[in-house]
Motif scaffolding. Structure first.
Motif, short mmCIF file in Angstrom:
data_model
loop_
_atom_site.label_atom_id
_atom_site.label_comp_id
_atom_site.label_asym_id
_atom_site.label_seq_id
_atom_site.Cartn_x
_atom_site.Cartn_y
_atom_site.Cartn_z
N GLN A 61 -66.99 22.95 -30.60
CA GLN A 61 -66.28 23.56 -31.72
C GLN A 61 -65.52 24.79 -31.26
OE1 GLN A 61 -69.65 24.11 -34.32
NE2 GLN A 61 -69.29 22.19 -35.41
N LEU A 62 -66.12 25.58 -30.39
CA LEU A 62 -65.44 26.76 -29.86
C LEU A 62 -64.24 26.37 -29.01
CD1 LEU A 62 -68.44 29.05 -28.92
CD2 LEU A 62 -66.77 29.43 -30.74
N ALA A 63 -64.38 25.32 -28.22
CA ALA A 63 -63.26 24.85 -27.40
C ALA A 63 -62.11 24.37 -28.29
CB ALA A 63 -63.71 23.73 -26.48
N ALA A 64 -62.43 23.66 -29.36
CA ALA A 64 -61.38 23.20 -30.28
C ALA A 64 -60.70 24.39 -30.96
CB ALA A 64 -61.98 22.26 -31.33
N PHE A 65 -61.49 25.39 -31.34
CA PHE A 65 -60.93 26.59 -31.96
C PHE A 65 -60.00 27.30 -30.98
CE2 PHE A 65 -61.16 31.21 -32.54
CZ PHE A 65 -60.59 31.31 -33.79
N GLU A 66 -60.44 27.43 -29.74
CA GLU A 66 -59.63 28.10 -28.72
C GLU A 66 -58.31 27.36 -28.52
OE1 GLU A 66 -60.44 27.92 -24.31
OE2 GLU A 66 -61.12 29.96 -24.80
N ASP A 67 -58.35 26.04 -28.45
CA ASP A 67 -57.13 25.25 -28.31
C ASP A 67 -56.18 25.48 -29.48
OD1 ASP A 67 -58.16 24.23 -25.95
OD2 ASP A 67 -58.69 22.28 -26.82
N ALA A 68 -56.73 25.50 -30.69
CA ALA A 68 -55.90 25.71 -31.88
C ALA A 68 -55.31 27.12 -31.89
CB ALA A 68 -56.72 25.47 -33.15
N LEU A 69 -56.09 28.09 -31.47
CA LEU A 69 -55.62 29.48 -31.43
C LEU A 69 -54.49 29.64 -30.42
CD1 LEU A 69 -56.00 32.38 -32.42
CD2 LEU A 69 -57.71 32.67 -30.61
N VAL A 70 -54.65 29.08 -29.25
CA VAL A 70 -53.60 29.16 -28.22
C VAL A 70 -52.34 28.46 -28.71
CG1 VAL A 70 -52.95 28.40 -25.90
CG2 VAL A 70 -55.18 29.47 -26.29
N ALA A 71 -52.49 27.32 -29.36
CA ALA A 71 -51.32 26.61 -29.89
C ALA A 71 -50.60 27.43 -30.95
CB ALA A 71 -51.74 25.26 -30.47
N ALA A 72 -51.35 28.11 -31.81
CA ALA A 72 -50.76 28.95 -32.85
C ALA A 72 -50.03 30.14 -32.23
CB ALA A 72 -51.82 29.41 -33.82
N ILE A 73 -50.61 30.71 -31.20
CA ILE A 73 -49.95 31.84 -30.54
C ILE A 73 -48.68 31.38 -29.85
CG2 ILE A 73 -50.18 33.50 -28.64
CD1 ILE A 73 -53.19 33.69 -29.41
N ARG A 74 -48.74 30.22 -29.20
CA ARG A 74 -47.54 29.68 -28.56
C ARG A 74 -46.44 29.44 -29.59
NH1 ARG A 74 -50.60 25.67 -24.57
NH2 ARG A 74 -50.69 27.05 -22.79
N GLN A 75 -46.81 28.88 -30.73
CA GLN A 75 -45.83 28.62 -31.76
C GLN A 75 -45.24 29.91 -32.29
OE1 GLN A 75 -47.34 26.52 -35.17
NE2 GLN A 75 -45.31 26.12 -35.98
N ALA A 76 -46.09 30.91 -32.50
CA ALA A 76 -45.61 32.19 -33.01
C ALA A 76 -44.67 32.88 -32.01
CB ALA A 76 -46.79 33.10 -33.32
N MET A 77 -44.89 32.64 -30.73
CA MET A 77 -44.04 33.25 -29.70
C MET A 77 -42.86 32.36 -29.33
SD MET A 77 -46.89 34.98 -27.25
CE MET A 77 -45.65 35.82 -26.26
N GLY A 78 -42.66 31.33 -30.07
CA GLY A 78 -41.55 30.43 -29.80
C GLY A 78 -41.76 29.57 -28.58
N GLY A 79 -43.00 29.27 -28.24
CA GLY A 79 -43.30 28.40 -27.12
C GLY A 79 -43.15 29.08 -25.77
N LYS A 80 -43.15 30.41 -25.74
CA LYS A 80 -42.90 31.15 -24.50
C LYS A 80 -44.16 31.60 -23.80
CE LYS A 80 -38.50 32.71 -26.20
NZ LYS A 80 -37.68 33.80 -26.64
N LEU A 81 -45.32 31.14 -24.24
CA LEU A 81 -46.58 31.52 -23.62
C LEU A 81 -46.85 30.57 -22.45
CD1 LEU A 81 -49.07 33.41 -23.81
CD2 LEU A 81 -50.13 31.68 -25.23
N ASP A 82 -47.04 31.12 -21.26
CA ASP A 82 -47.33 30.29 -20.10
C ASP A 82 -48.71 29.69 -20.20
OD1 ASP A 82 -44.90 30.85 -18.94
OD2 ASP A 82 -45.65 32.57 -17.81
N GLY A 83 -48.91 28.55 -19.61
CA GLY A 83 -50.24 27.94 -19.58
C GLY A 83 -50.16 26.51 -19.63
#
Length: 64
Positions: free
Chosen positions: A42-64
């Motif tokens: 559950q924590l791994a799924a949350f982390e994936d969703a959080l990173v995706a949301a941050i990437r979206q908020a930054m316009g896809g400019k987050l490396d990883g």
């Protein structure tokens, strides 16, 4: 030990998928291992969703 690792792995997969097997969780021998895997998944799924949301908020400019 093998049963504990299998139970953890199944719990992790279930946690990532957003489901829970109450029967596995209540098993007296491997239920605790399943539950730990479930929470880790559950924590791994949350982390994936959080990173995706941050990437979206930054316009896809987050490396990883």
């Amino acid at each position: 030990m093998d049963d504990a690792l299998v139970a953890y792995g199944e719990g992790h997969a279930d946690g990532r998928a957003g489901r829970e097997d109450a029967g596995r969780a209540e098993n007296p021998e491997t239920g605790a291992d399943y539950q730990v895997g479930l929470v880790d998944g559950q924590l791994a799924a949350f982390e994936d969703a959080l990173v995706a949301a941050i990437r979206q908020a930054m316009g896809g400019k987050l490396d990883g």
